[in-house]
Design an enzyme around this catalytic site. Structure first.
Site, short mmCIF file in Angstrom:
data_model
loop_
_atom_site.label_atom_id
_atom_site.label_comp_id
_atom_site.label_asym_id
_atom_site.label_seq_id
_atom_site.Cartn_x
_atom_site.Cartn_y
_atom_site.Cartn_z
N LYS B 211 0.89 -1.06 0.04
CA LYS B 211 0.09 0.02 -0.04
C LYS B 211 1.03 1.24 0.13
O LYS B 211 1.51 1.44 0.98
CB LYS B 211 -0.88 -0.04 1.39
CG LYS B 211 -2.14 1.05 1.01
CD LYS B 211 -2.67 1.54 2.41
CE LYS B 211 -2.05 2.47 3.08
NZ LYS B 211 -1.83 3.96 2.43
N GLY B 263 7.06 4.56 8.19
CA GLY B 263 6.11 5.58 8.54
C GLY B 263 6.59 5.85 9.78
O GLY B 263 7.63 6.27 10.45
N SER B 264 5.66 6.83 10.42
CA SER B 264 5.68 7.44 11.70
C SER B 264 5.95 6.32 12.93
O SER B 264 5.09 5.59 12.98
CB SER B 264 4.60 8.46 12.20
OG SER B 264 3.48 7.57 12.29
N THR B 265 6.47 6.90 14.11
CA THR B 265 6.52 5.86 15.24
C THR B 265 5.33 5.95 15.82
O THR B 265 5.01 4.70 16.33
CB THR B 265 7.64 6.83 16.28
OG1 THR B 265 8.77 6.59 15.67
CG2 THR B 265 7.56 5.92 17.61
N GLY B 268 3.74 3.10 13.92
CA GLY B 268 4.51 1.91 14.14
C GLY B 268 4.06 1.15 15.43
O GLY B 268 3.57 -0.04 15.36
N GLU B 285 10.21 0.63 10.21
CA GLU B 285 11.11 1.63 10.00
C GLU B 285 10.73 3.08 10.19
O GLU B 285 9.72 3.32 9.60
CB GLU B 285 11.80 1.37 8.70
CG GLU B 285 13.29 2.18 8.43
CD GLU B 285 13.14 3.59 7.99
OE1 GLU B 285 12.81 4.53 9.13
OE2 GLU B 285 13.10 3.96 6.69
N CYS B 319 13.41 10.43 7.12
CA CYS B 319 13.14 10.00 8.55
C CYS B 319 14.64 9.86 9.15
O CYS B 319 14.66 10.16 10.51
CB CYS B 319 12.73 8.47 8.50
SG CYS B 319 13.68 7.39 7.20
N GLU B 416 9.85 14.97 15.98
CA GLU B 416 10.18 14.81 14.52
C GLU B 416 9.31 15.85 13.56
O GLU B 416 8.14 15.74 13.75
CB GLU B 416 10.02 13.40 13.97
CG GLU B 416 10.44 13.25 12.48
CD GLU B 416 10.42 11.97 12.13
OE1 GLU B 416 9.16 11.36 12.32
OE2 GLU B 416 11.16 11.38 11.22
#
Lengths: 288, 514
Positions: B211, B263-265, B268, B285, B319, B416
């Site tokens: 995706k 993607g973002s933490t 995740g 990641e 990132c 971030e």
């Protein structure tokens, strides 16, 4: 006739043998249901204290040379060998004399086997990478940091060492929740560690209830990896622990079916060491 | 008072803040006029609408939902994109499952040939991909042309060669594919992230449902056309488009064996929690807040270029961006003054102009987030400096920004930002640099600038980050493992280490022969 001096089984945290701050214990019975000893019923506070000790010890342990860590793990085997009869006696509360002997001997061998990996593991898992450009690029394994290890009841001493030796050989420190049903030999192992030049805080040993400790261990933000091997068979606890681990992106490890065949030498593997490391890649330009 | 974060309307307003810097010279000295050098969009033929790529064909979504994808540099619509719901996800997973048996049974050397074909077509059609990437994502054409697309092709080429050599990758172990991988990728390097995910998965014999990000689906859909062009067996790669709900349906689907997410933490963590106890394999990641550390013995001009590359590459939508500059006190004034002079020369504007250094912010939502955090930086007392470069009237743009007087507790030093915003902190000793660099829940990357090699290696060892760039920054290569420590995720992508995420091992099962 002289009366035995019976042993008080305590925790092993930061190189010392404290009781639980909670003041609680739980009875440990032998396989015939007879009381053998009162083990410490560790609390969440004991867990937090142990994590602080493990974190404080981690840099220094990782900074030791691989050769030095190898000798220290080997030294644990030497000290265990000298206490062989004591470990057998403690395991006999749950299994036959022959089985207890086999388990203790296999445990000693496992320390020796993993000790030898200390200065070899990086050579077989690291890499020099041929990148497109004028750069020297290499990848090295590094300890993940502080590991929480949940031990199973099966082969309580051997399984403990089969998880902890590969964990600490690369420079991790750990907080270990011993077998809930058969914790006594693990506490005695703490005495062997304490007299083997393993620095205080490198291995911290808790006893108590998995259901009480594991969710908090998995969710502790200062635990980098949680080894849920001892939770196999308790799916609800695994789900709870894995969800808790997600809060700080902790790595979750389970022993593979082969690793869990504790008595089998083929269960030991450098890839088990790999369960407790990170890989760091470093770039540097090359030029005249 | 002018809102300093509203870069579109009044770029000159923050000059007051800048003028306090010693050694500043008028920016006009460094302004050069260039004629526009626009890359032609004629190589791209967009369709008005795109379906879902399932089982080797483009199909309509079952509920007929769709959304518009735009060009963030002009806000003009580019195409109508299918919105996959749970039923579509299910169809894609089933297609991947059906394809798995024959794909995993195919000899490695034959799988390799398909991957080599993909690499070759990406090279052949590289300009088309680069232009489309810049149109849909806003990144400068010189980056999509010279970095994203060549690296994507190289990644397929590298892993193609692994497909028939897996038996040598893991000493004493026999790798086997996992099954169906569900892969969710971000919008900052759309095609490159697709390559990072697909190449190792396919090389190891897995099939995939991928995706792409909601805002950047077009190069993934063009890649789907490439899969048809190279006759990849139907169902081996399925590409479904949508937003967060589509991704959640994919990672939660019972029919997948492996989840890979970049993607973002925050997301995740949601994914890790959502699949708890499922036995699905997971690699993450996630975000970063990398320290880029400048010692007094660094080659200062090179370091300044490294700082610029570290934070303004791809508008800071990286990132592993070097978003925290740690500079030794003795050279802080010098480094900052040269950096502020340098950012005046960064050309911000049309991503398709070959002279553009900083392109468009990927979306309105991301622009809002950047503005919000920059406002927080000002409110918390940091000093703002921004390039005076005029920004286009239309589209999402943000001027290259530097904050000085930043404390470690400021949000701009902890969170971030994922934009062209640098926070400058200082240190006195190497120990202090290590402590400050590691003072973050993230651990993706770090930079070290020093001409003293023993110091570089000492620092590289101490930094808790998966990738350390010494006297360089933001370098990537298919052979170089990439991934994070701590809350930047786990697992590695690239090289031999990247294979492990897509294999299981016969020897891990009970009773395996000794």
């Amino acid at each position: 006739m002289s009366i035995d001096v019976r042993k008080t089984y305590k925790l092993y945290v930061n190189g010392a043998f404290p009781r639980s701050e909670s003041g609680r214990t739980y009875p440990v019975n032998n396989s015939r249901g007879r009381l053998v000893a009162n083990a410490v019923l560790g609390s969440r506070k004991d867990l937090r204290d142990a994590v602080i000790a493990a974190r404080a010890a981690q840099n220094g342990w990782a900074k030791r040379s691989a050769y030095n860590r190898a000798q220290i793990l080997y030294r644990v085997a030497e000290v265990m060998q000298g206490r062989r009869e004591q470990f057998i006696t403690e395991l006999r509360h749950g299994v036959s004399a022959a089985a207890a002997e086999r388990e203790v001997d296999a445990t000693i061998d496992r320390w020796v086997w993993y000790a030898g990996w200390a200065d070899k593991f990086a050579q077989i898992t690291g890499a020099s990478n041929p990148v497109d450009g004028p750069y020297f690029n290499f990848t090295v394994p590094e300890p993940v940091g502080v590991v929480g290890v949940v031990c199973p009841d099966d082969a309580p001493l051997l399984a403990f060492v089969s998880r902890v030796a590969p964990c600490i050989v690369s420079g991790n420190t750990c907080v270990v929740l011993a077998s809930e049903r058969w914790p006594l030999a693990s506490v005695t192992l703490g005495e062997a560690l304490a007299t083997s030049d393993v620095p205080g805080g490198v291995v911290n040993i808790l006893t108590g209830r998995r259901a009480e400790i594991v969710p908090w261990m998995a969710g502790h933000a200062d635990i980098d990896t949680i080894d849920l091997t001892g939770c196999a068979g308790d799916r609800a606890l695994v789900v709870t622990a894995e969800q808790a681990a997600a809060a700080s992106v902790s790595r979750v490890v389970h022993a593979t079916p082969r690793e869990a065949q504790w008595a089998n030498e083929s269960s030991q593997s450098p890839y088990t060491i790999g369960s407790f490391v990170e890989y760091k890649t470093v770039w540097h330009p090359k030029g005249p | 008072m002018t809102d300093p974060t509203n870069s579109n309307t009044d770029a000159a307003a923050p000059m007051a803040a800048r003028s306090s810097m010693p050694g500043r010279e008028p920016s006009s000295l460094f302004r050069f006029e260039y004629a526009p050098a626009l890359e032609s969009t004629a190589v791209v033929s967009l369709q008005p609408s795109y379906g879902l790529f399932i089982g080797g064909r483009f199909v309509k979504p079952k509920n007929g939902g769709s959304f518009v994808t735009i060009n963030p540099a002009t806000e003009a619509p580019l195409a109508q994109i299918a919105l996959a719901d749970e039923a579509d996800v299910d169809a894609a997973v089933r297609a991947a499952r059906r394809a798995f048996r024959s794909w995993s049974a195919l000899a490695g050397k034959e799988r390799a040939k398909y991957l080599y074909r993909i690499a070759r077509v990406l090279q052949e059609r590289g300009r088309e991909f680069a232009v489309l990437e810049s149109m849909n994502g806003g990144k400068p054409i010189k980056e999509s042309r010279d970095v994203d697309i060549p690296l994507a092709a190289a990644h397929f080429f590298h892993y193609a060669g692994w497909a028939d050599k897996l038996e040598y990758a893991f000493a004493g172990r026999t790798p086997q594919p996992l099954g169906v991988a569900g892969q969710v990728i971000p919008w900052n390097f759309p095609l490159l992230m697709a390559a990072w995910k697909l190449a190792p998965a396919l090389a190891c014999g897995n099939t995939v449902v991928l995706k792409p990000a909601e805002t950047t689906p077009l190069t993934a859909l063009l890649l789907a056309e490439v899969m048809q062009e190279i006759d990849l067996p139907p169902g081996v790669v399925n590409i479904i488009t949508g937003a967060g709900a589509t991704g959640a349906a994919l990672v939660g689907h019972k029919g997948i064996d492996k989840v890979a997410f970049t993607g973002s933490t925050a997301v995740g963590k949601q994914i890790q929690s959502a699949i708890a106890g499922s036995g699905k394999r997971l690699t993450l990641e996630l975000g970063g807040k990398a320290a880029n550390i400048i010692f007094e013995d660094a080659a200062i001009d090179q370091a300044v270029e490294g700082i610029v590359n570290g934070i303004y590459f791809n508008q800071g939508h990286v990132c592993c961006a070097g978003s925290r500059l740690l500079v030794q006190e003795s050279v802080a004034e010098l480094v900052v003054s040269r950096l502020l002079r340098r950012i005046e020369t960064l050309r911000v504007g049309d991503p398709l102009d070959k002279n553009t250094d900083v392109g468009a912010i990927n979306s309105q939502a991301q622009l809002d987030k950047i503005r919000c955090l920059v406002q927080a930086g000002v409110a918390e007392g940091a000093t703002l400096h921004q390039s005076a470069w005029p920004l286009p009237d239309k589209g999402y743009f943000f001027a290259p920004t530097v904050f000085t007087d930043v404390a470690q507790s400021h949000r701009i030093a902890r969170e971030e930002i994922f934009g062209p915003v640098l926070s400058v902190l200082t240190f006195r000793t190497p120990d202090e640099a290590v402590q400050k660099a590691n003072n973050t829940p993230y651990g993706l990357s770090a930079g070290i600038w020093s001409e003293k090699s023993s110091r570089v290696l000492w620092m590289a060892e101490k930094l808790r980050a998966g990738v350390v760039w010494a006297n360089t920054f933001n370098r990537f290569d298919p052979t170089s493992p990439f991934g994070g420590y701590k809350e930047s995720g786990f697992g590695r992508e690239g090289g031999r280490h990247g294979l492990a995420a897509y294999c299981q091992f016969a020897e891990d099962q009970a009773g395996a022969s000794t």
